[in-house]
Design an enzyme around this catalytic site. Structure first.
Site, PDB file in Angstrom:
ATOM      1  N   SER A 140      17.501  -6.476 -12.612  1.00 45.90           N
ATOM      2  CA  SER A 140      19.029  -7.098 -12.514  1.00 45.90           C
ATOM      3  C   SER A 140      19.839  -6.131 -12.795  1.00 45.90           C
ATOM      4  O   SER A 140      21.008  -6.445 -12.690  1.00 45.90           O
ATOM      5  CB  SER A 140      18.846  -8.182 -13.341  1.00 45.90           C
ATOM      6  OG  SER A 140      18.699  -7.927 -14.832  1.00 45.90           O
ATOM      7  N   HIS A 166      23.068  -9.270 -19.798  1.00 49.36           N
ATOM      8  CA  HIS A 166      23.376  -8.062 -19.104  1.00 49.36           C
ATOM      9  C   HIS A 166      24.971  -7.775 -19.449  1.00 49.36           C
ATOM     10  O   HIS A 166      25.939  -8.280 -19.557  1.00 49.36           O
ATOM     11  CB  HIS A 166      23.503  -8.517 -17.561  1.00 49.36           C
ATOM     12  CG  HIS A 166      22.360  -9.060 -17.107  1.00 49.36           C
ATOM     13  ND1 HIS A 166      21.983 -10.443 -16.973  1.00 49.36           N
ATOM     14  CD2 HIS A 166      21.329  -8.643 -16.470  1.00 49.36           C
ATOM     15  CE1 HIS A 166      20.944 -10.801 -16.261  1.00 49.36           C
ATOM     16  NE2 HIS A 166      20.490  -9.336 -16.139  1.00 49.36           N
ATOM     17  N   ASP A 210      26.801 -11.761 -20.045  1.00 50.10           N
ATOM     18  CA  ASP A 210      26.025 -13.173 -20.250  1.00 50.10           C
ATOM     19  C   ASP A 210      25.094 -12.523 -21.392  1.00 50.10           C
ATOM     20  O   ASP A 210      25.371 -11.570 -22.100  1.00 50.10           O
ATOM     21  CB  ASP A 210      25.133 -13.515 -18.839  1.00 50.10           C
ATOM     22  CG  ASP A 210      24.158 -12.501 -18.416  1.00 50.10           C
ATOM     23  OD1 ASP A 210      23.775 -11.664 -19.119  1.00 50.10           O
ATOM     24  OD2 ASP A 210      23.647 -12.805 -17.412  1.00 50.10           O
TER      25      ASP A 210
END
Length: 359
Positions: free
Chosen positions: A41, A334, A331
């Site tokens: 991600s 990340h 978040d």
């Protein structure tokens, strides 16, 4: 190959340099025609958007809040990812598109794409657990990409692009933090050292496959201090939400083993530059000395409470912090673009010759 295809390739590269402008000084007589990214991600720019089963998506608000008018693209941050920042640093283009983007055009392939999938890892169990694209399947996508390149610019120019592009690999965080520590799927099979060996072996095998496909410049991010991620602090850091030493120690051990293996590969794979990129120490330094880097919050994400919100838990109903650039994390997992910018600027300038050669 006809003149038109040759012209298309070099005009595309020239225009990209003219518009974007390289931010980093490349070694003499060195060019980077494209950036090709595999991983998780941290570098997924939208490949997970159309996966039907996975919950690991972020193609909704508030993700992408500071990018292109605030329309979420599938990037797990508020704006640009490290892949986006790197193509700008190399003077290639402004954003790195996802390979599975339905709006991807042939010309986009010439200068690079991301095959990355949020939630994946080197361990096949990680991608299975998260219902995302495995590293093995990302390699299959890369092979498909190479065939598409051949149809656009022919065999010779495809070889030129693959030989001279930078291949970036970013994985291992999900393997360590989720598959091993949180879900415990590998604890009965491996202790931490042997699991680190397993992950390094998987990474090494991918690099060898990339080499066989023509890759000669491969940069591999090590694991970050996963025990200092806001979500890990919440889950295992106690009431004070301290960094989790056990997790961080595992990341450091893995990094030591990975660095050694990459050094070996760089020496044994002829005419290759295989570079270990230390992410752990730069990120840990920011966490330990936030004010030095302009941050006031490094233990919580900007989204919601900042303690646990990530992917579907960080959504349109979640409020975000008023000063995005003051938070290291967007978040609970990340970083913000502000955090990524500091990391990318540092790692590129410290490793540019190791990645590209010519210095």
């Amino acid at each position: 190959m006809g003149l038109t295809a040759t012209t298309l390739l070099f005009v595309s590269i020239f225009i990209s340099w003219w518009i974007v402008g390289g931010s980093v000084a490349l070694p003499p007589n060195v060019t980077v025609p494209a950036l090709l990214v595999l991983g998780d991600s941290i570098v997924d720019t939208g490949n997970n958007n159309n996966l039907k089963l996975t919950l690991v998506k972020c193609n909704f608000s508030p993700y992408g809040q500071d990018l292109n008018g605030g329309v979420a693209t599938g990037r797990f941050t508020n704006s640009k990812t490290p892949g986006d920042l790197l193509v700008t640093e190399f003077g290639i283009k402004e954003l790195l598109p996802a390979y599975l983007d339905p709006n991807l055009q042939s010309k986009d392939l010439l200068t690079g794409v991301s095959f990355a999938s949020g939630g994946t890892g080197y361990d096949p169990q990680t991608s299975t657990l998260m219902d995302v694209i495995s590293m093995e399947d990302q390699l299959k996508m890369l092979k498909e990409y190479i065939e598409k390149l051949k149809s656009i610019v022919g065999e010779d120019k495809t070889s030129y692009i693959i030989n001279n592009s930078v291949f970036l690999m970013v994985a291992s965080s999900n393997d360590l933090a989720i598959t091993y520590f949180t879900a415990g799927l590998r604890r009965f099979q491996y202790d931490v050292p042997s699991y680190a060996d397993f992950l390094v072996s998987k990474c090494s095998n991918i690099i060898k496959e990339l080499y066989d496909l023509g890759a000669r410049r491969v940069a591999v991010f090590g694991a970050p201090p996963i025990g200092c991620l806001p979500v890990q602090r919440t889950l295992a850091g106690g009431l004070s939400r301290k960094c989790v030493d056990e997790d961080n120690d595992a990341a450091k051990l893995y990094n030591t083993k990975l660095s050694s293996e990459l050094d070996f590969l760089s020496k044994t794979l002829s005419q290759s530059n295989v570079a270990y990129i230390d992410i752990y120490n730069p990120l840990f330094d920011i966490i330990q000395n936030p004010q030095t880097y302009g941050f006031h919050t490094v233990d919580k994400g900007c989204c919601g409470t900042g303690d646990v919100e990530t992917v579907f838990l960080c959504n349109k109903y979640s409020k975000t912090c008023p000063e995005h650039a003051k938070f290291l994390f967007w978040d609970s997992i990340h970083p913000t673009e502000a955090g990524y910018k500091i990391l990318v600027d540092r790692v590129v300038r410290e490793n540019i010759h190791k990645i590209l050669g010519g210095g």
